[in-house]
Write an enzyme that holds these catalytic residues in place. Sequence first.
Site, mmCIF file in Angstrom:
data_model
loop_
_atom_site.group_PDB
_atom_site.id
_atom_site.type_symbol
_atom_site.label_atom_id
_atom_site.label_comp_id
_atom_site.label_asym_id
_atom_site.label_seq_id
_atom_site.Cartn_x
_atom_site.Cartn_y
_atom_site.Cartn_z
ATOM 1 N N ARG A 296 0.827 -1.210 0.000
ATOM 2 C CA ARG A 296 0.000 0.000 0.000
ATOM 3 C C ARG A 296 0.859 1.257 0.000
ATOM 4 N NH1 ARG A 296 -5.326 -1.979 3.599
ATOM 5 N NH2 ARG A 296 -6.078 -3.231 1.857
ATOM 6 N N TYR A 440 -6.000 -0.999 -7.059
ATOM 7 C CA TYR A 440 -5.422 -2.222 -6.475
ATOM 8 C C TYR A 440 -4.842 -2.013 -5.081
ATOM 9 C CZ TYR A 440 -0.876 -1.196 -9.012
ATOM 10 O OH TYR A 440 0.276 -0.667 -9.506
ATOM 11 N N GLU A 441 -4.509 -3.106 -4.442
ATOM 12 C CA GLU A 441 -4.112 -3.095 -3.018
ATOM 13 C C GLU A 441 -5.188 -2.489 -2.129
ATOM 14 O OE1 GLU A 441 -1.793 -4.870 -2.325
ATOM 15 O OE2 GLU A 441 -0.718 -4.953 -4.221
ATOM 16 N N GLY A 442 -6.449 -2.771 -2.455
ATOM 17 C CA GLY A 442 -7.553 -2.194 -1.690
ATOM 18 C C GLY A 442 -8.000 -0.906 -2.340
ATOM 19 N N GLN A 447 -9.680 1.896 1.649
ATOM 20 C CA GLN A 447 -8.673 2.586 2.468
ATOM 21 C C GLN A 447 -9.362 3.529 3.450
ATOM 22 O OE1 GLN A 447 -5.542 1.619 2.173
ATOM 23 N NE2 GLN A 447 -6.011 0.368 0.382
#
Lengths: 597, 597
Positions: A296, A440-442, A447
Amino acid sequence: MPSYKAPVEDVLFLLNDVFQMQRHSNLPGFADASPDVVEAVLGEAAKLCEEVLQPLNRVGDLEGCIRHEDGRVTTPKGFKDAVHAFAEGGWIGLAADPEFGGQGLPYTLAAVVNEFSSSANMALAMYPGLTMGAIAALHTHGSPEQKALYLPKMIAGEWTGTMNLTEPHCGTDLGLIKTKAVPQPDGSYKISGTKIFISAGEHDITSNIIHLVLARIEGAPEGVKGISLFVVPKVMVSADGALGERNGVSCGSIEHKMGIHGNATCVMNYDGATGWLVGQENRGLNAMFVMMNEARLGVAIQGLAQSEVAYQNAVAYAKDRIQGRALTGPKAADKAADPIIVHPDVRRNLLQIRAFNEAARALVLYTALKSDVAHRGGDDKERQQADDWLGLMTPVLKGVLTDVGFDNAVRAQQMFGGHGYIAEWGMEQFVRDARIAMIYEGANGIQALDLVGRKLPKDGGRAVMGFFNEVGAYLKEKGEDPALAPYCKPLGGALQHLQQATMWFMNNAMAKPDNAGAGSVDYMHLFGLVAMGYMWVRIVEAAAAKKAAGEGDAAVLDAKLVTARFFMERMLPETAAHLARISAGADSIMALPAEAF
Amino acid sequence: MPSYKAPVEDVLFLLNDVFQMQRHSNLPGFADASPDVVEAVLGEAAKLCEEVLQPLNRVGDLEGCIRHEDGRVTTPKGFKDAVHAFAEGGWIGLAADPEFGGQGLPYTLAAVVNEFSSSANMALAMYPGLTMGAIAALHTHGSPEQKALYLPKMIAGEWTGTMNLTEPHCGTDLGLIKTKAVPQPDGSYKISGTKIFISAGEHDITSNIIHLVLARIEGAPEGVKGISLFVVPKVMVSADGALGERNGVSCGSIEHKMGIHGNATCVMNYDGATGWLVGQENRGLNAMFVMMNEARLGVAIQGLAQSEVAYQNAVAYAKDRIQGRALTGPKAADKAADPIIVHPDVRRNLLQIRAFNEAARALVLYTALKSDVAHRGGDDKERQQADDWLGLMTPVLKGVLTDVGFDNAVRAQQMFGGHGYIAEWGMEQFVRDARIAMIYEGANGIQALDLVGRKLPKDGGRAVMGFFNEVGAYLKEKGEDPALAPYCKPLGGALQHLQQATMWFMNNAMAKPDNAGAGSVDYMHLFGLVAMGYMWVRIVEAAAAKKAAGEGDAAVLDAKLVTARFFMERMLPETAAHLARISAGADSIMALPAEAF
């Protein structure tokens, strides 16, 4: 064709003057990172990124990755050699454990190199970038044997790493994962299932790929509490590190997507592939979070990186392109028209990008230093405070830097007029590449929920109180200084907005959690503005001190003061609108039945 | 694969209930546009757009246009037939002069059809769209012979039209145009030069293309005062309309660009091509502005159109995709997870798009009605007021609807998570296609300058005073109505912000024009928010009246009230931030020398 020059000077100013990195010389690896070493290291990184990675950026976009019928994936011309050059320079292991071949330098420096390489070639930088995340996860949760087997090769860049979370029916909600792991008598597992959106899942760059895979052990509880993490090499590795047979994992197809064409986004089929448990059974999410948190931050940096390279190219164009005359009369009377940088609206756009870039870079480095303290620091309290900052700021950085980074790529593209829409100018690639970082990555909405739902209430709000105390104490100490007051005053107002919003959640979201969800993204951006405002006053303090001492390049330091003023006057006022939206609550949002949409 | 359903019901509600289009039945063409005729016409347009145009949207993106070595350009499969179907339905001439084969219906209806067709297939809709603009320019400024020769074929869709302004070294600053026109003894001109970014400049759809070209007659004054407009057919046309030889104009190359792949963006080479003057010598910009103003409204509608189709697909996905649980407990307990439309942040995003779409559509239709009054109305004063509104609102619509329309396409894409980044889902195409609308027909920064620099001061500020008077009078009349007060109050505050900003320009930008340039884009968006807020109170008024009368679909009318509230609570507060930025002035923006960027 776009170009790129790594902002080494700005990084050195931040590390040396603003954050005085040398204060941390008691931490492992920091003693080796003396100012001259840092300067030399970053100079080398800049050279590699500017001369090797950047020229391949457009090639990667045009060629993309190709999957062959047998499942092999070919990367764009030049990518293989460039990734190997990156590995051979020791950049993958820059901050990694020397026990496994790393250089053990501060993670902060790795974050800087991440910015440079992502600006130069985001799709390419993802190959080593994901490998670094996998190294971190294995280093933290792997067994001694696993570490010995995989880490040296990964740190050397002989093998790359991936993370396999998403499945066709679940990305955000990992509790729905279906991939199965069946225990074998030898202690290994047979992994079966389909993973999608696997970046760098298959390629021709290295001889092996080490997949970290979330799966459910037969009979495990439902939901997130039944998920375990496995290491699954593409090619089997014997105890002495030699490569053996192909494992039962293959790339079923690659996605045709908006950008980052140079990085293959794979559907990975696990057909009874052999894997080994990493960490504890059913604690896979916990183990994967090491990689996800590092990733992240890495993605946040991608947002900044695209904003930076887009800015540089927009500035060059604005100085070069002549069109129209300044509102106050011709500035280049000898030419048919003035360069468009004379126009206030062009400058406004450029400054808006720049005021973000410089503060975002500061926030990344300050947070990276906190990460080093959290992972390497000696004092319990200092370590806890650093860890609090890191946890709190990770979703803020990921959400804000990628949202604004994308907006800024669009903004820089706009400076080119019609040329910005044409592929050969390269600006539209920055936009398409930057777009994925919001997802991506959440996804960024996640977030914001992580920030409001998990990070705020954690430990009784200790992290957010720590942030308020740090910024509040700074304002109290410096707010009366005439050189700083014009900057501290608006920041004080913005901090109040953030505190009011936090209080509003405490009073209104406990009983009615929809109020938290409805205001979460505004809160994340409000937080980002205050944090960047805090960075600006610290930058101003250092710049003013340096100028007063007659050190440094006066023009560069003056530009810092002007850009800080721009930030305070034109970007920080947005905090009031965020607060107004947060305070509006969820009523109008939840009023309609789903069918009415 | 994305889908599209034309919002016929919403348009009918706006035309019949909110704006009571029938009030204008005294205008030419309006008597024919009775409510049942309008409903039937729009139903037919919807059918064509949904069933013929939309299915070709992705094909067009994938195939793109191909230029062959001989200069011919092939459009994507199906485009030719679809454009002919559009033409044969009479849609190109819907609002055109019946003397030349048009149907003479209100332009307002053509604006609606423009929205539908641009939502369904923006790249395709540009072929007839540009033709309509060329028709308008020729109709206003062409000689009787030119009109007789070109208009019937163009209105019938047998020939298409283009506009040729931009050259490699100039787009915004047309005073730099170099294309030359040399007078010939027969009254024609030989045109030579290079034009770039010419949409639909070459294609295989029709047998002829009628280029409208800006060029400088030999010996003409420098700058914009020496530019004339010419009509240059691709294939020579004899007096009886028969096609002859190829003219000296050809497509030199086509651009590889971010989106609208189905529409060829051409470099056009004029090598002594035969052209004829349209309108007066050296008054070409004036003549072209007819086409540009119509095109600007058309581009504004493209912004709305992409926002609408992106919204529809995001809603469908949000209802279908299950992931996670509602913060207040499971809503679909029988499933493994809830559809993501239960999440406040998903709804917030959807409502933000919708609150824009419905107000933007209202603003487009209200402005289109003003255009009809301006061009067809009898009463001088009414016509002047309508023309004032049209002139004032054209840059606001173009700038705001395309900026926000793009943002909304991005927002809708975000709802899809990783799938939004993948081509086959179609969301990323909406983003790429929508992006151009912020750039062409005058980049949005230019729209803002047109608003602040030209439209505000024009006629002593008559147009903006007219706007303030209209909205102010409405608020005065309706503001005490308990059903409307909750909506009128925030609008009153926003109107004050706009008035303060206008006053600030009057006081600060006369002596220092950079202050106007520095605040222009904020002012444009502030104006857009107030205008959309005005549309929302008018929508609320009509919806409340209808509901009170027991007419209409209560769920639809309730949704209007909720969406209006969302707009007031969460979108209108931005006016304060715009005012703060405008009032900050140009100092920090102009402080740095160009080298410091």
